[in-house]
Design a protein around this motif. Structure first.
Motif, PDB file in Angstrom:
ATOM      1  N   ARG A 100      -2.950  -2.096  32.673  1.00 30.43           N
ATOM      2  CA  ARG A 100      -1.505  -2.222  32.875  1.00 30.43           C
ATOM      3  C   ARG A 100      -1.219  -2.801  34.257  1.00 30.43           C
ATOM      4  NH1 ARG A 100      -2.415   1.882  29.496  1.00 30.43           N
ATOM      5  NH2 ARG A 100      -1.118   1.989  27.630  1.00 30.43           N
ATOM      6  N   VAL A 101      -0.440  -3.862  34.258  1.00 30.87           N
ATOM      7  CA  VAL A 101      -0.111  -4.551  35.502  1.00 30.87           C
ATOM      8  C   VAL A 101       1.302  -4.159  35.912  1.00 30.87           C
ATOM      9  CG1 VAL A 101       0.173  -6.781  36.635  1.00 30.87           C
ATOM     10  CG2 VAL A 101      -1.621  -6.464  34.905  1.00 30.87           C
ATOM     11  N   SER A 102       1.439  -3.507  37.052  1.00 32.20           N
ATOM     12  CA  SER A 102       2.736  -3.048  37.532  1.00 32.20           C
ATOM     13  C   SER A 102       3.394  -4.103  38.416  1.00 32.20           C
ATOM     14  CB  SER A 102       2.561  -1.753  38.324  1.00 32.20           C
ATOM     15  OG  SER A 102       1.833  -2.013  39.521  1.00 32.20           O
ATOM     16  N   ARG A 103       4.643  -3.863  38.747  1.00 35.03           N
ATOM     17  CA  ARG A 103       5.334  -4.752  39.677  1.00 35.03           C
ATOM     18  C   ARG A 103       4.644  -4.729  41.041  1.00 35.03           C
ATOM     19  NH1 ARG A 103      10.264  -6.766  38.283  1.00 35.03           N
ATOM     20  NH2 ARG A 103      11.225  -5.926  36.380  1.00 35.03           N
ATOM     21  N   THR A 161     -13.806   1.167  35.201  1.00 37.48           N
ATOM     22  CA  THR A 161     -14.059   0.134  36.206  1.00 37.48           C
ATOM     23  C   THR A 161     -12.809  -0.154  37.029  1.00 37.48           C
ATOM     24  OG1 THR A 161     -15.745  -0.861  34.788  1.00 37.48           O
ATOM     25  CG2 THR A 161     -14.868  -2.226  36.549  1.00 37.48           C
ATOM     26  N   LEU A 162     -11.645  -0.152  36.384  1.00 36.30           N
ATOM     27  CA  LEU A 162     -10.398  -0.364  37.114  1.00 36.30           C
ATOM     28  C   LEU A 162     -10.126   0.779  38.083  1.00 36.30           C
ATOM     29  CD1 LEU A 162      -7.779  -1.819  34.599  1.00 36.30           C
ATOM     30  CD2 LEU A 162      -8.577  -2.827  36.738  1.00 36.30           C
ATOM     31  N   ILE A 164      -5.065  -8.872  37.901  1.00 32.83           N
ATOM     32  CA  ILE A 164      -4.249 -10.008  37.452  1.00 32.83           C
ATOM     33  C   ILE A 164      -5.126 -11.236  37.209  1.00 32.83           C
ATOM     34  CG2 ILE A 164      -2.468 -11.636  38.203  1.00 32.83           C
ATOM     35  CD1 ILE A 164      -0.964  -9.299  39.386  1.00 32.83           C
ATOM     36  N   THR A 165      -6.127 -11.441  38.049  1.00 37.95           N
ATOM     37  CA  THR A 165      -7.058 -12.551  37.833  1.00 37.95           C
ATOM     38  C   THR A 165      -7.786 -12.389  36.506  1.00 37.95           C
ATOM     39  OG1 THR A 165      -7.391 -12.810  40.216  1.00 37.95           O
ATOM     40  CG2 THR A 165      -9.058 -13.763  38.767  1.00 37.95           C
ATOM     41  N   PHE A 166      -8.196 -11.167  36.209  1.00 41.01           N
ATOM     42  CA  PHE A 166      -8.874 -10.880  34.942  1.00 41.01           C
ATOM     43  C   PHE A 166      -7.975 -11.211  33.749  1.00 41.01           C
ATOM     44  CE2 PHE A 166      -8.927  -7.458  31.688  1.00 41.01           C
ATOM     45  CZ  PHE A 166     -10.079  -7.824  31.011  1.00 41.01           C
ATOM     46  N   VAL A 167      -6.721 -10.778  33.792  1.00 45.10           N
ATOM     47  CA  VAL A 167      -5.801 -11.022  32.675  1.00 45.10           C
ATOM     48  C   VAL A 167      -5.559 -12.516  32.500  1.00 45.10           C
ATOM     49  CG1 VAL A 167      -3.477 -10.616  31.778  1.00 45.10           C
ATOM     50  CG2 VAL A 167      -4.710  -8.770  32.922  1.00 45.10           C
ATOM     51  N   ARG A 168      -5.359 -13.213  33.589  1.00 47.25           N
ATOM     52  CA  ARG A 168      -5.070 -14.651  33.494  1.00 47.25           C
ATOM     53  C   ARG A 168      -6.298 -15.458  33.070  1.00 47.25           C
ATOM     54  NH1 ARG A 168      -0.080 -15.679  34.972  1.00 47.25           N
ATOM     55  NH2 ARG A 168       1.012 -14.384  36.521  1.00 47.25           N
ATOM     56  N   ASP A 180      -2.288 -12.918  28.624  1.00 50.12           N
ATOM     57  CA  ASP A 180      -1.597 -12.056  27.664  1.00 50.12           C
ATOM     58  C   ASP A 180      -1.547 -10.624  28.214  1.00 50.12           C
ATOM     59  OD1 ASP A 180      -0.687 -10.568  25.529  1.00 50.12           O
ATOM     60  OD2 ASP A 180      -1.841 -11.671  24.028  1.00 50.12           O
ATOM     61  N   PHE A 181      -0.463 -10.290  28.916  1.00 51.20           N
ATOM     62  CA  PHE A 181      -0.352  -8.978  29.540  1.00 51.20           C
ATOM     63  C   PHE A 181      -0.127  -7.875  28.509  1.00 51.20           C
ATOM     64  CE2 PHE A 181       0.363 -11.852  33.049  1.00 51.20           C
ATOM     65  CZ  PHE A 181      -0.290 -11.229  34.103  1.00 51.20           C
ATOM     66  N   ASP A 182       0.456  -8.214  27.357  1.00 48.38           N
ATOM     67  CA  ASP A 182       0.616  -7.213  26.298  1.00 48.38           C
ATOM     68  C   ASP A 182      -0.743  -6.806  25.740  1.00 48.38           C
ATOM     69  OD1 ASP A 182       3.379  -7.181  26.519  1.00 48.38           O
ATOM     70  OD2 ASP A 182       3.660  -8.767  25.023  1.00 48.38           O
ATOM     71  N   ARG A 183      -1.605  -7.787  25.523  1.00 47.88           N
ATOM     72  CA  ARG A 183      -2.953  -7.493  25.045  1.00 47.88           C
ATOM     73  C   ARG A 183      -3.709  -6.667  26.080  1.00 47.88           C
ATOM     74  NH1 ARG A 183      -7.836 -11.871  24.455  1.00 47.88           N
ATOM     75  NH2 ARG A 183      -9.426 -10.445  23.623  1.00 47.88           N
ATOM     76  N   ALA A 184      -3.508  -6.999  27.341  1.00 48.99           N
ATOM     77  CA  ALA A 184      -4.159  -6.239  28.407  1.00 48.99           C
ATOM     78  C   ALA A 184      -3.715  -4.781  28.375  1.00 48.99           C
ATOM     79  CB  ALA A 184      -3.839  -6.873  29.756  1.00 48.99           C
ATOM     80  N   ALA A 185      -2.412  -4.557  28.164  1.00 48.82           N
ATOM     81  CA  ALA A 185      -1.888  -3.187  28.122  1.00 48.82           C
ATOM     82  C   ALA A 185      -2.509  -2.400  26.979  1.00 48.82           C
ATOM     83  CB  ALA A 185      -0.372  -3.221  27.998  1.00 48.82           C
TER      84      ALA A 185
END
Length: 431
Positions: free
Chosen positions: A370-373, A324-325, A350-354, A360-365
């Protein structure tokens, strides 16, 4: 309908459609149900949630258990004609019945008649004027905000292996079909908020019928596939799993009201809640899952998470999340469209993770998100831009003399969005 009546409705499923429901024991507690504090649940990762208090509410827990066993007999009966008539014929007859009426369908099967008549049986509690007013307000979000968050909201449906498995079994959420499912979801909500969208022959009524057929086709396929473990997973796509998608906007409205110290909705919020409840009725949900007050909405939402056993299977959930991503929602949009989609994907991620992973970006990874700069850089300016537009249009919609002009602008923009999503099929590969 009270809790006893809802329980009786569950028991009657075996008599009404034995070909599908005879294998399901209405008293069995499937593994997916987490009914003790020792069981890991989807609520465990939600900060500040009091799971013990929710599980102590026997009536609320009973409702969740009952709704976990509740399917959609009228739509399932129609979907059960799939081997005989084929999906294309079922879709064609259903579209004709929605657009032109049952009498326009040649040799309409009785199962189709019962399906449409159930949707036509509008409950006494529906206030049509409020539904229309709620649609007027919600289409602002559908036109200006939904295209940028729908991917993230869709990802949230894949966080639990018990809930995600039915769609995974169809193989329809990989590759290009992921993009189609995201756009179909956006099309469904968009169709229901168009002027007259939920009227009997409106596009939202038809979209709801098509969504129900798709869910029923998946349910029938899962049960007949030989890969479905009833003792572990219970009923495929039970009503309790359809409730979060139907009430997500109501939940957000309720959270805002409670944070402001209110026990009731204001006039605009009440209209939007009424729209959501009627839309859920069209999708087959029972009124017991559709509270009228902010605290009630929040409690059913949290209770579903508190009674759903936590499970993330990378082969099922991870694959669905990643496909989906990666999906391109607008592959033919040209260079500017590709740039816009990169911004949309970053913002939705980012909206999904928040919103759904508590930031929790670690859990997302670990889930493959994975959320990049670059994602952060693209998402930062989008929030004030998107919310600013929504708030401005909402404010202008309250100005006497401007409300009709603003609504025409919103409707035109929404219709353009819907054309961009393409013609929704609302089908699944169930062969």
């Amino acid at each position: 309908m009270g809790d006893q009546e809802l329980s009786e409705r569950v028991r009657l499923q075996r008599q009404q459609l034995p070909a599908l429901y005879a294998v399901l024991d209405p008293d069995h507690v499937p593994e997916r149900l987490a009914l003790s504090l020792e069981d890991p649940s989807d609520l465990d990762d939600v900060r500040g949630a009091d799971r013990a208090e929710l599980l102590a509410d026997a009536e609320l827990v009973d409702l969740m258990v009952t709704a976990t066993r509740l399917g959609d007999v009228v739509a399932d009966s129609y979907a059960s004609l799939l081997p005989e008539l084929g999906m294309r014929r079922l879709v064609s007859m259903l579209r004709t019945a929605c657009q032109e009426g049952l009498d326009a369908v040649d040799d309409a099967p009785e199962e189709l008649r019962r399906f449409i008549e159930a949707m036509e049986a509008t409950p006494d509690w529906v206030d049509v004027d409020q539904v229309r007013e709620g649609a007027r307000w919600e289409r602002i979000d559908a036109a200006l905000l939904t295209p940028f968050v729908i991917r993230g909201a869709f990802l949230a449906t894949f966080l639990n292996a018990y809930a995600a498995l039915p769609m995974a079994l169809t193989g329809t959420l990989t590759g290009e079909t992921s993009a189609r499912r995201v756009k179909e979801t956006a099309s469904f909500f968009g169709a229901t908020v168009l002027p007259g969208g939920t009227d009997r022959h409106g596009p939202g009524f038809e979209a709801a019928a098509m969504v129900r057929l798709m869910h029923s086709a998946v349910r029938v396929h899962a049960v007949r596939s030989g890969k479905w473990n009833h003792k572990t997973h219970g009923l495929p796509i039970p009503q309790v799993d359809q409730m979060p998608a139907g009430l997500i906007n109501s939940f957000l409205i309720s959270v805002k009201a409670v944070r402001q110290g209110r026990d009731t909705f204001d006039e605009r919020e009440r209209a939007m809640i009424e729209l959501a409840r009627y839309r859920c009725f069209l999708l087959g949900l029972p009124p017991e899952l559709l509270p009228l007050d902010p605290h009630g909405v929040i409690r059913v939402f949290k209770a579903r998470a508190a009674t759903l056993r936590s499970a993330f299977d990378d082969e099922t959930c991870g694959a669905l999340v990643r496909s989906t991503l990666a999906a391109r929602l607008h592959p033919d949009a040209g260079p500017w469209g590709r740039v816009a989609e990169r911004f949309e994907r970053s913002f939705a991620t980012i909206t999904f993770v928040r919103a759904f992973l508590q930031g929790d970006f670690d859990r997302a990874a670990r889930m493959g998100v994975r959320v990049s700069r670059a994602d952060q850089w693209r998402a930062v300016p989008m929030l004030p831009y998107l919310l600013g537009r929504v708030l401005l249009v909402r404010r202008l919609s309250r100005v006497p003399g401007l409300e009709r002009l603003v609504d025409r602008y919103v409707v035109a923009l929404l219709q353009r969005r819907l054309r961009g999503y393409g013609h929704p099929e609302y089908t699944a590969r169930v062969g």
